[in-house]
Design a protein around this motif. Sequence first.
Motif, PDB file in Angstrom:
ATOM      1  N   GLY A 112      -7.045  -4.759   9.049  1.00 21.06           N
ATOM      2  CA  GLY A 112      -6.571  -4.286   7.687  1.00 21.06           C
ATOM      3  C   GLY A 112      -5.632  -3.091   7.899  1.00 21.06           C
ATOM      4  N   GLY A 113      -4.984  -2.629   6.979  1.00 14.60           N
ATOM      5  CA  GLY A 113      -3.921  -1.714   7.184  1.00 14.60           C
ATOM      6  C   GLY A 113      -2.630  -2.379   7.507  1.00 14.60           C
ATOM      7  N   GLY A 114      -1.894  -1.329   8.033  1.00 11.96           N
ATOM      8  CA  GLY A 114      -0.627  -1.558   8.572  1.00 11.96           C
ATOM      9  C   GLY A 114       0.483  -1.764   7.458  1.00 11.96           C
ATOM     10  N   SER A 115       1.378  -2.570   7.978  1.00 10.47           N
ATOM     11  CA  SER A 115       2.951  -2.393   6.844  1.00 10.47           C
ATOM     12  C   SER A 115       2.709  -3.770   5.863  1.00 10.47           C
ATOM     13  CB  SER A 115       3.959  -2.063   7.429  1.00 10.47           C
ATOM     14  OG  SER A 115       3.986  -0.975   8.239  1.00 10.47           O
ATOM     15  N   ARG A 116       3.421  -3.512   4.822  1.00 11.20           N
ATOM     16  CA  ARG A 116       3.738  -4.682   4.214  1.00 11.20           C
ATOM     17  C   ARG A 116       4.016  -5.921   4.906  1.00 11.20           C
ATOM     18  NH1 ARG A 116       6.673  -8.024   1.187  1.00 11.20           N
ATOM     19  NH2 ARG A 116       6.444  -8.247  -0.968  1.00 11.20           N
ATOM     20  N   SER A 117       3.605  -7.191   4.656  1.00  8.81           N
ATOM     21  CA  SER A 117       3.797  -8.358   5.436  1.00  8.81           C
ATOM     22  C   SER A 117       2.996  -8.343   6.824  1.00  8.81           C
ATOM     23  CB  SER A 117       5.358  -8.811   5.526  1.00  8.81           C
ATOM     24  OG  SER A 117       5.901  -8.721   4.209  1.00  8.81           O
ATOM     25  N   GLU A 118       1.990  -7.434   6.779  1.00  3.49           N
ATOM     26  CA  GLU A 118       1.439  -7.539   8.406  1.00  3.49           C
ATOM     27  C   GLU A 118      -0.177  -7.847   8.270  1.00  3.49           C
ATOM     28  OE1 GLU A 118       4.045  -4.487  10.973  1.00  3.49           O
ATOM     29  OE2 GLU A 118       2.031  -3.798  10.170  1.00  3.49           O
ATOM     30  N   LEU A 119      -0.550  -8.461   9.014  1.00  6.49           N
ATOM     31  CA  LEU A 119      -2.127  -8.678   9.108  1.00  6.49           C
ATOM     32  C   LEU A 119      -2.427  -8.128  10.491  1.00  6.49           C
ATOM     33  CD1 LEU A 119      -4.827  -9.963   8.493  1.00  6.49           C
ATOM     34  CD2 LEU A 119      -3.970 -11.916   9.647  1.00  6.49           C
ATOM     35  N   VAL A 120      -3.251  -7.121  10.266  1.00  2.29           N
ATOM     36  CA  VAL A 120      -3.761  -6.424  11.578  1.00  2.29           C
ATOM     37  C   VAL A 120      -5.180  -6.781  11.734  1.00  2.29           C
ATOM     38  CG1 VAL A 120      -4.170  -4.027  12.712  1.00  2.29           C
ATOM     39  CG2 VAL A 120      -2.059  -4.470  11.034  1.00  2.29           C
ATOM     40  N   ILE A 121      -5.368  -7.180  13.176  1.00  7.14           N
ATOM     41  CA  ILE A 121      -6.661  -7.785  13.625  1.00  7.14           C
ATOM     42  C   ILE A 121      -7.182  -6.857  14.700  1.00  7.14           C
ATOM     43  CG2 ILE A 121      -8.065  -9.772  14.335  1.00  7.14           C
ATOM     44  CD1 ILE A 121      -5.974 -11.417  13.027  1.00  7.14           C
ATOM     45  N   THR A 122      -8.312  -6.266  14.718  1.00  5.30           N
ATOM     46  CA  THR A 122      -8.877  -5.463  16.019  1.00  5.30           C
ATOM     47  C   THR A 122     -10.291  -5.954  16.212  1.00  5.30           C
ATOM     48  OG1 THR A 122      -9.944  -3.844  14.383  1.00  5.30           O
ATOM     49  CG2 THR A 122      -7.530  -3.247  15.214  1.00  5.30           C
ATOM     50  N   TRP A 123     -10.588  -5.659  17.453  1.00  6.35           N
ATOM     51  CA  TRP A 123     -11.962  -6.040  17.925  1.00  6.35           C
ATOM     52  C   TRP A 123     -12.364  -5.077  19.201  1.00  6.35           C
ATOM     53  CZ3 TRP A 123      -7.420  -8.591  18.524  1.00  6.35           C
ATOM     54  CH2 TRP A 123      -6.697  -8.685  19.727  1.00  6.35           C
TER      55      TRP A 123
ATOM     56  N   GLU B  63      -9.296 -15.067   6.865  1.00  4.89           N
ATOM     57  CA  GLU B  63     -10.579 -15.514   7.698  1.00  4.89           C
ATOM     58  C   GLU B  63      -9.998 -15.244   9.138  1.00  4.89           C
ATOM     59  OE1 GLU B  63     -13.381 -18.526   5.691  1.00  4.89           O
ATOM     60  OE2 GLU B  63     -11.465 -19.554   5.741  1.00  4.89           O
ATOM     61  N   VAL B  64     -10.684 -14.563   9.807  1.00  2.00           N
ATOM     62  CA  VAL B  64     -10.277 -14.222  11.095  1.00  2.00           C
ATOM     63  C   VAL B  64     -11.613 -14.504  12.172  1.00  2.00           C
ATOM     64  CG1 VAL B  64      -9.682 -12.350  12.721  1.00  2.00           C
ATOM     65  CG2 VAL B  64      -8.599 -12.301  10.554  1.00  2.00           C
TER      66      VAL B  64
ATOM     67  N   ILE C  80     -13.772 -11.370   7.438  1.00  2.66           N
ATOM     68  CA  ILE C  80     -12.468 -11.248   6.374  1.00  2.66           C
ATOM     69  C   ILE C  80     -11.956 -10.121   6.807  1.00  2.66           C
ATOM     70  CG2 ILE C  80     -12.118 -11.135   3.946  1.00  2.66           C
ATOM     71  CD1 ILE C  80     -13.398 -13.920   4.923  1.00  2.66           C
ATOM     72  N   VAL C  81     -10.375 -10.095   6.721  1.00  2.00           N
ATOM     73  CA  VAL C  81      -9.628  -9.102   7.023  1.00  2.00           C
ATOM     74  C   VAL C  81      -8.622  -9.189   5.923  1.00  2.00           C
ATOM     75  CG1 VAL C  81      -7.817  -7.980   8.546  1.00  2.00           C
ATOM     76  CG2 VAL C  81     -10.185  -9.069   9.486  1.00  2.00           C
ATOM     77  N   TYR C  82      -8.228  -8.094   5.275  1.00  2.00           N
ATOM     78  CA  TYR C  82      -6.972  -8.123   4.402  1.00  2.00           C
ATOM     79  C   TYR C  82      -5.771  -7.691   4.856  1.00  2.00           C
ATOM     80  CZ  TYR C  82     -10.651  -8.545   0.707  1.00  2.00           C
ATOM     81  OH  TYR C  82     -11.409  -9.189   0.055  1.00  2.00           O
ATOM     82  N   SER C  83      -4.642  -8.157   4.492  1.00  2.00           N
ATOM     83  CA  SER C  83      -3.387  -7.822   4.846  1.00  2.00           C
ATOM     84  C   SER C  83      -2.874  -6.675   4.433  1.00  2.00           C
ATOM     85  CB  SER C  83      -2.214  -8.811   4.526  1.00  2.00           C
ATOM     86  OG  SER C  83      -2.150  -8.807   3.145  1.00  2.00           O
ATOM     87  N   GLY C  84      -1.665  -5.967   4.842  1.00  2.00           N
ATOM     88  CA  GLY C  84      -1.245  -4.685   4.598  1.00  2.00           C
ATOM     89  C   GLY C  84      -0.948  -4.512   3.102  1.00  2.00           C
ATOM     90  N   GLU C  85      -1.015  -3.246   2.875  1.00  2.00           N
ATOM     91  CA  GLU C  85      -0.602  -2.847   1.258  1.00  2.00           C
ATOM     92  C   GLU C  85       0.709  -2.797   1.205  1.00  2.00           C
ATOM     93  OE1 GLU C  85      -3.442  -0.093  -0.699  1.00  2.00           O
ATOM     94  OE2 GLU C  85      -4.438  -0.109   1.550  1.00  2.00           O
ATOM     95  N   ASP C  86       1.365  -2.698  -0.120  1.00  2.00           N
ATOM     96  CA  ASP C  86       2.742  -2.349  -0.425  1.00  2.00           C
ATOM     97  C   ASP C  86       2.501  -1.102  -1.236  1.00  2.00           C
ATOM     98  OD1 ASP C  86       5.327  -2.442  -0.614  1.00  2.00           O
ATOM     99  OD2 ASP C  86       5.341  -4.371  -2.063  1.00  2.00           O
ATOM    100  N   GLU C  87       3.491  -0.138  -1.316  1.00  2.00           N
ATOM    101  CA  GLU C  87       3.394   0.793  -2.014  1.00  2.00           C
ATOM    102  C   GLU C  87       3.236   0.523  -3.486  1.00  2.00           C
ATOM    103  OE1 GLU C  87       7.451  -0.458  -2.104  1.00  2.00           O
ATOM    104  OE2 GLU C  87       6.216   0.112  -0.418  1.00  2.00           O
TER     105      GLU C  87
END
Length: 194
Positions: free
Chosen positions: A61-72, A126-127, A145-152
């Motif tokens: 989650g997090g990141g910029s608009r139009s991004e999907l950030v996945i961590t492990w 889904e990741v 479940i991971v959410y894509s980045g937010e917009d302003e």
Amino acid sequence: PEVINGRTHKATVVDLSPWVEYEFRVVASNSVGIGEPSRPSALLKTKAAVPVVAPTNISGGGGSRSELVITWEPVPEELQNGEGFGYIIMFRPLGSTTWTKAVVASVEASKYVYRNESITPLSPFEVKVGVYNNEGEGTLSSISIVYSGEDEPQIAPAGASALSISAAEVEVSWQPIAWNRHTGRVLGYEVRQL
């Protein structure tokens, strides 16, 4: 370890980990007790195998608009089971049937960022994250479940009003913006004087 008959001169050691260096010693025993151990054998590395331990703590989650950030959490070296170790990232929009697959060929990697202008802010995905090495593909994690980045924020606070408290102070108040898919999580407000 199992005691071996005194007339036996070799044994098979089982349940060792793949792609790990071992050295061995032999100890003789009788009814009186146990003798001194032999000198250690030369180091011997077991053969490689497909990795069987999947990464843990899949999130993002997090990141910029139009991004999907996945961590492990990276898989420790002793569980990588061979050379050429890396990660397989699989993701799809929640409700979709088609998985997108990416490969991260780095042992130390713990993050993958997918950029695509078609991703809407705060979309659930889904990741799954898996592992591979030169022997083949291994285990995949369970789905997270991971959410894509937010917009302003696209909505301005409503009901702004000001109240004079003293000659040098003014109290400004407003109605907070409610969370929704278009505003995201409001982390703070900025008060500007005109």
